[in-house]
Write a protein that holds these residues in place. Sequence first.
Motif, short mmCIF file in Angstrom:
data_model
loop_
_atom_site.label_atom_id
_atom_site.label_comp_id
_atom_site.label_asym_id
_atom_site.label_seq_id
_atom_site.Cartn_x
_atom_site.Cartn_y
_atom_site.Cartn_z
N UNK A 186 7.00 64.20 -5.78
CA UNK A 186 8.28 64.50 -6.53
C UNK A 186 8.38 63.70 -7.90
N UNK A 187 7.29 63.94 -8.68
CA UNK A 187 7.02 62.95 -9.82
C UNK A 187 7.79 63.65 -10.90
N UNK A 214 -0.60 69.89 -8.80
CA UNK A 214 0.96 69.93 -8.38
C UNK A 214 1.70 68.83 -8.78
N UNK A 215 1.26 67.51 -8.77
CA UNK A 215 1.86 66.50 -9.21
C UNK A 215 2.14 66.37 -10.70
N UNK A 216 1.08 67.04 -11.48
CA UNK A 216 0.98 67.05 -13.05
C UNK A 216 1.97 68.24 -13.36
N UNK A 217 2.24 69.30 -12.54
CA UNK A 217 3.01 70.12 -13.06
C UNK A 217 4.51 69.86 -12.73
N UNK A 218 4.74 69.02 -11.87
CA UNK A 218 6.20 68.60 -11.53
C UNK A 218 6.75 67.69 -12.77
N UNK A 224 9.84 66.77 -19.35
CA UNK A 224 8.44 66.48 -19.29
C UNK A 224 8.34 65.11 -19.75
N UNK A 225 6.96 64.67 -19.74
CA UNK A 225 6.42 63.24 -20.02
C UNK A 225 5.89 63.31 -21.45
N UNK A 226 5.72 62.11 -21.97
CA UNK A 226 5.06 62.13 -23.48
C UNK A 226 3.91 62.83 -23.49
N UNK A 227 3.40 63.39 -24.48
CA UNK A 227 2.19 63.94 -24.71
C UNK A 227 0.91 63.08 -24.54
N UNK A 228 0.99 61.61 -24.71
CA UNK A 228 -0.04 60.74 -24.64
C UNK A 228 -0.19 60.72 -22.96
N UNK A 229 0.60 60.61 -22.15
CA UNK A 229 0.46 60.93 -20.67
C UNK A 229 -0.63 61.97 -20.54
N UNK A 230 -0.32 63.19 -21.14
CA UNK A 230 -1.05 64.26 -20.48
C UNK A 230 -2.45 64.34 -21.26
N UNK A 231 -2.58 63.64 -22.38
CA UNK A 231 -3.86 63.49 -22.87
C UNK A 231 -4.63 62.61 -22.06
N UNK A 232 -4.05 61.31 -21.80
CA UNK A 232 -4.76 60.36 -20.97
C UNK A 232 -5.45 60.90 -19.50
N UNK A 233 -4.53 61.52 -19.22
CA UNK A 233 -4.55 62.32 -17.49
C UNK A 233 -5.82 63.13 -17.75
N UNK A 250 3.61 76.23 -8.66
CA UNK A 250 3.95 74.60 -7.98
C UNK A 250 5.42 74.20 -8.31
N UNK A 251 5.71 74.62 -9.37
CA UNK A 251 7.04 74.01 -9.88
C UNK A 251 8.21 75.02 -9.14
N UNK A 252 7.77 76.27 -8.56
CA UNK A 252 8.73 77.11 -7.94
C UNK A 252 9.33 76.41 -6.76
N UNK A 253 8.48 75.53 -6.11
CA UNK A 253 8.79 74.76 -4.84
C UNK A 253 10.24 73.89 -5.36
N UNK A 254 10.00 73.13 -6.34
CA UNK A 254 10.91 72.21 -6.71
C UNK A 254 12.46 72.85 -7.36
#
Length: 278
Positions: A186-187, A214-218, A224-233, A250-254
């Motif tokens: 639930x991130x 699924x975590x990343x999708x949430x 959303x989070x900062x673009x640097x987060x997604x680049x590092x991931x 995945x986000x349909x669940x939420x």
Amino acid sequence: MIECYYNLNAALSAISGQAVTKAKLRPVSGGDINEAFLIECNGHRLFGKRNQLSRLKDFQSECDGLMALSKSRISTATPLALVQEDDYAWLLLAWIDTGIKSPDFWATFGENLARMHREISAKQFGWGDKQRATWIEYFRQDKLLPKIKQAWSHLDRKTRHCSNKLLNKLSERLISPDQPELLHGDLWHGNFMVNRDGQAVLIDPNAYYGHGEADLAMTRLFGGFDSVFYQAYAEYYKLTPGFTERADIYNLYHLLNHLILFGNAYLPDCQRVIQKYS
């Protein structure tokens, strides 16, 4: 294993190491579902969640999730005790002193989440008494299908029909990871804090073993989070093409969960995703 007490003062006495006869409780912000308190006793500060006694099992699951997440490189809220007293259940956690994000906050957070997904695994997908041999079967039977059933009365005839088609097409729409990966579950922005070192602390998990996607999708929901987060991931855990489409599913669940809890403001997004991917 976190111990469960039958009296709040008994739990506080065990935690503080001194007898507690009366603790100071001050309401604080802590979410939409539980009452939340700053608890002060014997020079200690704790965070307490309180709800109806029927939610004790949910608090136990949260404890188990926090304990699993604590094995990662990301700091995690520390559960201290469970309490069932009269008609209430309590979850007591260590108080977190907050700070401001360090310059490397998002990069560190992104890399460490990717490492958690890569490095912490299990033999089956799911959590507790709901486990499956395959990711898609778990997501279908234990995540998405129950929410569709709960939201059924909100959906029109076309969307109901499309939801059945979508469930049958999940094996075409989703992909499976090499192994079951530990997820927060639930991130979003509301479920991490920033500690005094300027780093992320995970709170309020709905943990299970699934696909890290699924975590990343949430994280992309609700701003959303900062673009640097997604680049590092992505530098540590390369995403398979088609992630954007899978993230919608995945986000349909939420989104369905929010539809059930908070009403029809979330209905258009639910209808859009169900109809698009059916």
